[in-house]
Motif scaffolding. Structure first.
Motif, mmCIF file in Angstrom:
data_model
loop_
_atom_site.group_PDB
_atom_site.id
_atom_site.type_symbol
_atom_site.label_atom_id
_atom_site.label_comp_id
_atom_site.label_asym_id
_atom_site.label_seq_id
_atom_site.Cartn_x
_atom_site.Cartn_y
_atom_site.Cartn_z
ATOM 1 N N SER A 1 -4.630 1.498 -9.424
ATOM 2 C CA SER A 1 -4.216 0.774 -8.217
ATOM 3 C C SER A 1 -5.334 0.809 -7.167
ATOM 4 C CB SER A 1 -2.932 1.402 -7.669
ATOM 5 O OG SER A 1 -2.634 0.904 -6.390
ATOM 6 N N ARG B 1 -7.961 -1.634 -7.951
ATOM 7 C CA ARG B 1 -7.577 -3.027 -7.610
ATOM 8 C C ARG B 1 -7.784 -3.275 -6.122
ATOM 9 N NH1 ARG B 1 -3.554 -1.903 -11.429
ATOM 10 N NH2 ARG B 1 -1.988 -1.387 -9.852
ATOM 11 N N PHE B 2 -7.409 -2.307 -5.290
ATOM 12 C CA PHE B 2 -7.655 -2.473 -3.844
ATOM 13 C C PHE B 2 -9.157 -2.586 -3.583
ATOM 14 C CE2 PHE B 2 -3.337 -0.558 -3.123
ATOM 15 C CZ PHE B 2 -2.835 -1.578 -2.328
ATOM 16 N N ASP C 1 -8.626 -7.187 -5.597
ATOM 17 C CA ASP C 1 -7.634 -7.843 -6.454
ATOM 18 C C ASP C 1 -6.202 -7.584 -5.984
ATOM 19 O OD1 ASP C 1 -9.671 -8.764 -8.023
ATOM 20 O OD2 ASP C 1 -9.560 -7.092 -9.451
ATOM 21 N N ASP C 2 -6.021 -6.655 -5.080
ATOM 22 C CA ASP C 2 -4.693 -6.401 -4.498
ATOM 23 C C ASP C 2 -4.814 -6.589 -2.991
ATOM 24 O OD1 ASP C 2 -2.285 -5.514 -3.544
ATOM 25 O OD2 ASP C 2 -2.171 -3.755 -4.862
ATOM 26 N N SER D 1 -2.090 -7.174 -1.109
ATOM 27 C CA SER D 1 -0.718 -7.060 -0.614
ATOM 28 C C SER D 1 -0.687 -6.275 0.703
ATOM 29 C CB SER D 1 0.170 -6.378 -1.656
ATOM 30 O OG SER D 1 -0.282 -5.061 -1.888
ATOM 31 N N ARG E 1 5.984 0.608 -1.143
ATOM 32 C CA ARG E 1 6.233 -0.775 -1.557
ATOM 33 C C ARG E 1 7.735 -0.947 -1.758
ATOM 34 N NH1 ARG E 1 1.664 -3.822 -3.327
ATOM 35 N NH2 ARG E 1 0.623 -2.150 -4.454
#
Ligand code: CP
Length: 324
Positions: free
Chosen positions: A17, A20-21, A25-26, A28, A323
């Motif tokens: 994760s 990805r940050f 790619d993240d 959110s 989340r």
């Protein structure tokens, strides 16, 4: 759900994760419109700045509090008669803050006064006891999980996946320091399946229960020979810590460690024994005490990337906990 130590999460998932940050790619914003309290009993550069930025970049707002500084002194003991210097109890501190905030981060170092008490992480656990929102450990007496997940992410980035020969070495420092970083590093390295070698002088053993837990995850060697420990190492992680036997008597620790000053330092000679090993430290670090300029300024040093990864890992921790 809390994040008090690295056993509270799947490290491989957290690192994935965080990557990805880091890669963008993240994007959110799981904290949009929400606030996170960050209580710092002790100084910080990396943890404080990276948590504030992480909360902001996830869409939220960080509320930084300094108990005993810019907010009230805090009592954590159950049943305490508060007729001395403590103004507010953690019970009220936490219950008030969770009316405003969706999580609380806490930094509370060991005082190095009473090993048997401090090894139970009494202040951090008081927060966890009274809170109904997630508590995030930003370095307690025993653990610094955000740091060690960032360390594992850095090893993964620099050396790829798979089992590595990882050395955690004690280093001389002019005063005894807490064990949170080496404890968490040892535990996290074992959770990731690395072969862990811990080098320290006699009398500077880490917590026995923690080492037993680490051994349940992977192989752990312990040595008093710093030079041999470096042979073939892929990772050198330096950190100083105080001896359990001298908690409450810093002068005895200082007298004991004096003999180790010249030998227990990471220098170019020792790094030359490694298998092109990388040099790691959580920072802050005392140059030419823990590590020579020649090593920390060399290509082998990954300390700044390691510090950057704190940001990405803490986003991953916050996202996992919050989340909706
Ligand atoms: N490594 C680390 O936790 O740094 P700070 O003490 O500056 O937060």
């Amino acid at each position: 759900m809390n994040f008090l130590n690295t056993l509270d999460s799947d490290l491989a998932q957290l690192i994935a994760s965080a990557m990805r940050f880091k890669a963008g790619d993240d994007l959110s914003k799981p904290l949009a419109g929400k606030s996170v309290a960050l209580a710092f009993f002790n100084p910080s550069l990396r943890t404080r700045a990276s948590m504030q930025v992480a909360v902001y970049e996830l869409g939220g707002n960080a509320v930084v509090l300094e108990p005993g500084g810019t907010s009230w002194t805090l009592e954590h003991r159950e049943g305490a008669v508060m007729d001395a210097d403590k103004t507010e109890h953690v019970a009220e501190f936490v219950r008030v803050l969770e009316r405003y905030c969706v999580a609380i981060g806490v930094r509370t170092f060991a005082a190095l006064k009473n090993w048997e008490e401090e090894r139970t992480d009494p202040v951090l656990n008081a927060f966890a006891k009274y809170a109904s929102v997630p508590i995030i450990n930003l370095e307690s007496a025993m653990h610094h999980p955000c740091q060690s997940v960032a360390d594992m992410m850095t090893i993964r980035e620099k050396l790829g996946a798979g089992r590595k020969r990882v050395v955690l070495t004690w280093a001389w420092h002019p005063k005894p320091l807490p064990m949170a970083v080496p404890n968490s590093f040892a535990l996290a390295a074992a959770q990731m399946g690395h072969h862990l070698i811990i080098a320290h002088p006699p009398g500077y053993e880490l917590d026995e229960d923690l080492i037993e837990t680490a051994r349940r995850h992977s192989s752990v060697e312990i040595t008093n020979d710093i030079d041999a420990a470096f042979d073939g190492a892929e990772v050198i992680y330096a950190k100083s810590w105080g001896a359990k036997q001298f908690y409450g008597d810093a002068d005895r620790d200082l007298a004991e460690r004096a003999q180790y000053r010249s030998q227990w330092i990471v220098n170019e000679d020792k790094m030359s024994r490694t298998d092109n090993g990388i040099f790691m430290h959580c920072l802050p670090v005392r140059r030419n005490v823990i590590v020579t300029d020649g090593v920390i300024d060399s290509q082998a040093s990954v300390v700044i990337d390691e510090a950057e990864n704190r940001l990405h890992v803490q986003k991953a921790v916050l996202a996992e906990l919050l989340r909706g």
